[in-house]
Enzyme design. Sequence first.
Site, short mmCIF file in Angstrom:
data_model
loop_
_atom_site.label_atom_id
_atom_site.label_comp_id
_atom_site.label_asym_id
_atom_site.label_seq_id
_atom_site.Cartn_x
_atom_site.Cartn_y
_atom_site.Cartn_z
N GLU A 113 0.87 -1.18 0.00
CA GLU A 113 0.00 0.00 0.00
C GLU A 113 0.90 1.22 0.00
O GLU A 113 2.12 1.10 0.14
CB GLU A 113 -0.93 -0.01 1.22
CG GLU A 113 -2.04 -1.06 1.11
CD GLU A 113 -2.98 -1.06 2.31
OE1 GLU A 113 -2.84 -0.23 3.21
OE2 GLU A 113 -3.85 -1.94 2.34
N HIS A 228 -9.07 9.70 3.74
CA HIS A 228 -8.77 8.63 2.77
C HIS A 228 -9.15 9.14 1.38
O HIS A 228 -10.24 9.66 1.18
CB HIS A 228 -9.55 7.36 3.11
CG HIS A 228 -8.97 6.13 2.50
ND1 HIS A 228 -8.95 5.92 1.13
CD2 HIS A 228 -8.36 5.04 3.05
CE1 HIS A 228 -8.36 4.76 0.88
NE2 HIS A 228 -8.00 4.21 2.02
N ARG A 274 -0.97 9.14 1.69
CA ARG A 274 -2.40 9.42 1.63
C ARG A 274 -2.75 10.91 1.59
O ARG A 274 -3.64 11.33 0.86
CB ARG A 274 -3.05 8.83 2.87
CG ARG A 274 -4.03 7.78 2.52
CD ARG A 274 -4.51 7.10 3.74
NE ARG A 274 -4.48 5.67 3.47
CZ ARG A 274 -4.90 4.75 4.30
NH1 ARG A 274 -5.38 5.11 5.47
NH2 ARG A 274 -4.86 3.50 3.99
N HIS A 335 -11.10 9.67 7.71
CA HIS A 335 -10.87 8.23 7.85
C HIS A 335 -10.26 7.84 9.19
O HIS A 335 -10.67 6.85 9.81
CB HIS A 335 -9.97 7.79 6.71
CG HIS A 335 -9.68 6.33 6.66
ND1 HIS A 335 -10.67 5.37 6.52
CD2 HIS A 335 -8.50 5.63 6.74
CE1 HIS A 335 -10.11 4.16 6.50
NE2 HIS A 335 -8.81 4.29 6.66
N GLU A 359 -7.40 3.45 18.30
CA GLU A 359 -7.52 4.76 17.64
C GLU A 359 -7.84 5.89 18.63
O GLU A 359 -7.56 7.06 18.35
CB GLU A 359 -8.58 4.69 16.52
CG GLU A 359 -8.43 5.83 15.54
CD GLU A 359 -9.28 5.68 14.29
OE1 GLU A 359 -9.57 4.52 13.87
OE2 GLU A 359 -9.66 6.71 13.71
N ARG A 370 -0.55 8.60 9.41
CA ARG A 370 -0.40 7.17 9.66
C ARG A 370 -0.03 6.41 8.38
O ARG A 370 -0.62 6.63 7.32
CB ARG A 370 -1.72 6.60 10.20
CG ARG A 370 -1.72 5.11 10.40
CD ARG A 370 -3.05 4.67 10.96
NE ARG A 370 -4.12 4.94 10.03
CZ ARG A 370 -4.69 4.04 9.25
NH1 ARG A 370 -4.31 2.78 9.30
NH2 ARG A 370 -5.67 4.36 8.43
P1 FAD Z 1 -13.01 0.25 16.85
O1 FAD Z 1 -12.76 -1.00 16.13
O2 FAD Z 1 -13.62 1.38 16.09
O3 FAD Z 1 -13.98 -0.11 18.07
C1 FAD Z 1 -14.52 0.91 18.89
C2 FAD Z 1 -15.41 0.27 19.94
O4 FAD Z 1 -15.76 1.24 20.91
C3 FAD Z 1 -16.72 -0.29 19.41
O5 FAD Z 1 -16.92 -1.54 20.02
C4 FAD Z 1 -17.77 0.71 19.91
O6 FAD Z 1 -19.03 0.14 20.16
C5 FAD Z 1 -17.14 1.12 21.22
N1 FAD Z 1 -17.60 2.40 21.73
C6 FAD Z 1 -17.46 3.63 21.19
N2 FAD Z 1 -18.00 4.56 22.01
C7 FAD Z 1 -18.49 3.90 23.10
C8 FAD Z 1 -19.16 4.29 24.27
N3 FAD Z 1 -19.46 5.58 24.56
N4 FAD Z 1 -19.52 3.34 25.17
C9 FAD Z 1 -19.26 2.02 24.93
N5 FAD Z 1 -18.61 1.60 23.82
C10 FAD Z 1 -18.22 2.52 22.93
N6 FAD Z 1 -6.65 0.01 9.55
C11 FAD Z 1 -5.73 -0.90 9.17
O7 FAD Z 1 -4.70 -1.07 9.83
N7 FAD Z 1 -5.94 -1.64 8.03
C12 FAD Z 1 -7.05 -1.51 7.26
O8 FAD Z 1 -7.21 -2.19 6.28
C13 FAD Z 1 -8.02 -0.56 7.66
N8 FAD Z 1 -9.15 -0.37 6.92
C14 FAD Z 1 -10.12 0.45 7.41
C15 FAD Z 1 -11.32 0.54 6.71
C16 FAD Z 1 -12.35 1.32 7.21
C17 FAD Z 1 -13.66 1.39 6.47
C18 FAD Z 1 -12.16 2.05 8.41
C19 FAD Z 1 -13.27 2.89 8.97
C20 FAD Z 1 -10.96 1.98 9.08
C21 FAD Z 1 -9.93 1.19 8.59
N9 FAD Z 1 -8.71 1.08 9.26
C22 FAD Z 1 -7.78 0.18 8.84
C23 FAD Z 1 -8.53 1.73 10.56
C24 FAD Z 1 -8.76 0.70 11.67
O9 FAD Z 1 -9.82 -0.16 11.26
C25 FAD Z 1 -9.13 1.35 12.99
O10 FAD Z 1 -8.23 2.36 13.31
C26 FAD Z 1 -9.10 0.31 14.10
O11 FAD Z 1 -9.87 -0.81 13.74
C27 FAD Z 1 -9.63 0.92 15.38
O12 FAD Z 1 -9.76 -0.11 16.32
P2 FAD Z 1 -10.23 0.26 17.78
O13 FAD Z 1 -10.25 -1.00 18.56
O14 FAD Z 1 -9.44 1.39 18.30
O15 FAD Z 1 -11.72 0.83 17.59
C1 SIN Z 2 -7.57 0.71 3.13
O1 SIN Z 2 -7.84 -0.48 2.93
O2 SIN Z 2 -7.33 1.52 2.24
C2 SIN Z 2 -7.52 1.19 4.52
C3 SIN Z 2 -6.21 0.88 5.10
C4 SIN Z 2 -5.96 1.71 6.31
O3 SIN Z 2 -6.71 2.62 6.62
O4 SIN Z 2 -4.94 1.46 6.95
#
Ligand code: FAD
Ligand code: SIN
Length: 519
Positions: A113, A228, A274, A335, A359, A370
């Site tokens: 990527e 993004h 990006r 994003h 995040e 990032r």
């Molecule tokens: P999340 O997976 O967002 O989970 C957040 C959690 O917090 C959820 O369970 C939600 O219910 C909970 N929550 C939020 N607020 C509250 C509240 N007030 N009370 C209780 N619970 C709450 N990154 C990569 O490295 N590779 C990729 O290919 C990639 N593709 C992506 C594609 C998309 C469409 C998106 C949106 C992001 C992508 N990213 C990718 C970024 C990555 O997915 C995220 O940064 C990462 O998954 C975040 O993980 P997390 O555990 O911090 O939060």
């Molecule tokens: C993507 O698949 O383009 C998302 C990857 C990322 O946000 O790290």
Amino acid sequence: MQDLKTDFIVVGGGVAGLRAAIELSRHGDVIVLTKDVLTEGSTEYAQGGVAVALNYDDEVAIHFEDTIKAGDGLCRHDAVNILVKEGPDRILELIDWGAEFDKEDSKLAFTIEAAHSRKRILHAKGDSTGKEIMRVLVDKIKTLKNVKKMSFNTAVDLIVQDNICYGVVVCKENSIFKILGRATIIATGGAGQVYSRTTNPDVCTGDGIAMALRAGAILEDMEFVQFHPTVLYAPNTPSFLLSEAMRGEGAIIRDVNGDAFMQRYHPKAELAPRDVVSRAIISQMVETKSDHVYLDLTHLNPEFLKKRFPRIYSTCLGYNLDITKQMVPISPAAHYLMGGIKTDIDGATNIKGLYSAGESACTGVHGANRLASNSLLEGLVFGFRCAVHASGLEPLNPTTVTDFDNAKETISRSDINTIRNHIKKTMWEYVGIIRCGKSLSQAKQEISRWKDIMDMPFRSRIGIETKNIICVAMAITESALCREGSVGAHYRTDFKERGENWQRHISVKLIDKEIKTCI
Ligand code: FAD
Ligand code: SIN
């Protein structure tokens, strides 16, 4: 609901929260709170993959260099070092637990990527990497008897006295209760929903970041929002992501006249960082007086595309867009938030007993921009690390815990919805991909009109989230105003150079009910 007591509270059930909960379960009882069903969060939708230095021609030192370069001078080297060094162990452990990453001839298949100098992105079922990671983590959690999963429970505020965190105030179906524990881990994900156009699911309203801010935590690097470049842009379609991995496999970005313009903006063309690609698209949209450009995959083998990107292929087909035959209209969308709750390399914040990972946290691992696919890895590495650290805390005994303000909501749901949409539009227009002092001041003025909401109690999810969106929008805007220079994803037309003292990190804190920078 009755108040609850446990050892560890994890707010959020994405990659970071679940990885933390798995480790914490070895040291005591754990409650995992999620606002929606357990799987709803960015992790579930992650497409491209997870970056890790496991390929035969790769090294952690090269992954380190690429991450630092993408971060544009603002990564914290110690955090990046941990990410790339501990990443392989976390991934191999995931494979051991049953994760099935795609293979070629029985060997793991790696793709490339933007801004990676090696093929190091593992993917699963083509473009469903996050879903596979969630499947494995959820399966693992289900085997752990001392982990209690509480879905549809929204954390509202942290319980902090004398700079010690004792737990959270939670709302379920309009009723409020407390959960007390010796450590609280915020893993609530990002805040894409602060913007009107975003790839993030609805739950990403920056709740944990806002809660931490209100409780006295320091936020850092909030001006760095990643947009993004390639997000579906067509009437009556959501802001659906078209993975960067598609450009890794040869997709070309063209303007409305068919011109493949990226080469003119950066030597790496489609695989430039990006922020460069997003800004180039905006410039080209202005030049061609159009609200979109195209992602062109029509020169690639249709069978390969269907196999490599099955989820994207079928989703687009559902909107009458055949990616193998038609160019797909795209434009950038919010994003990823590089900034967040300031933590050390163990996820600890400036409040005792309060941790953050994923995040919602800012370990400094991403700097100003990032590197693609580093965030799933970050969730695994730092989710694990903060659990290891938090497990060493002694049980706490709060003398008294202040009762939550039980006052009723005074704003109607339709008014709060109007305010929320107004803030999101303001952020998109004035604090977006390209900013300047004037647009940022205008945003600050607009958002400040709703400042009083930050002191109001809410019990509806929309009310709680809107209050948090306002907090996070203010923190982003204040930080962006403070950084008079352009670095990484933060680009100001009135300060196109890096500016003086550009290597500092900008922090914000709540002081006398105002969000103020505290460098
Ligand atoms: P999340 O997976 O967002 O989970 C957040 C959690 O917090 C959820 O369970 C939600 O219910 C909970 N929550 C939020 N607020 C509250 C509240 N007030 N009370 C209780 N619970 C709450 N990154 C990569 O490295 N590779 C990729 O290919 C990639 N593709 C992506 C594609 C998309 C469409 C998106 C949106 C992001 C992508 N990213 C990718 C970024 C990555 O997915 C995220 O940064 C990462 O998954 C975040 O993980 P997390 O555990 O911090 O939060
Ligand atoms: C993507 O698949 O383009 C998302 C990857 C990322 O946000 O790290």
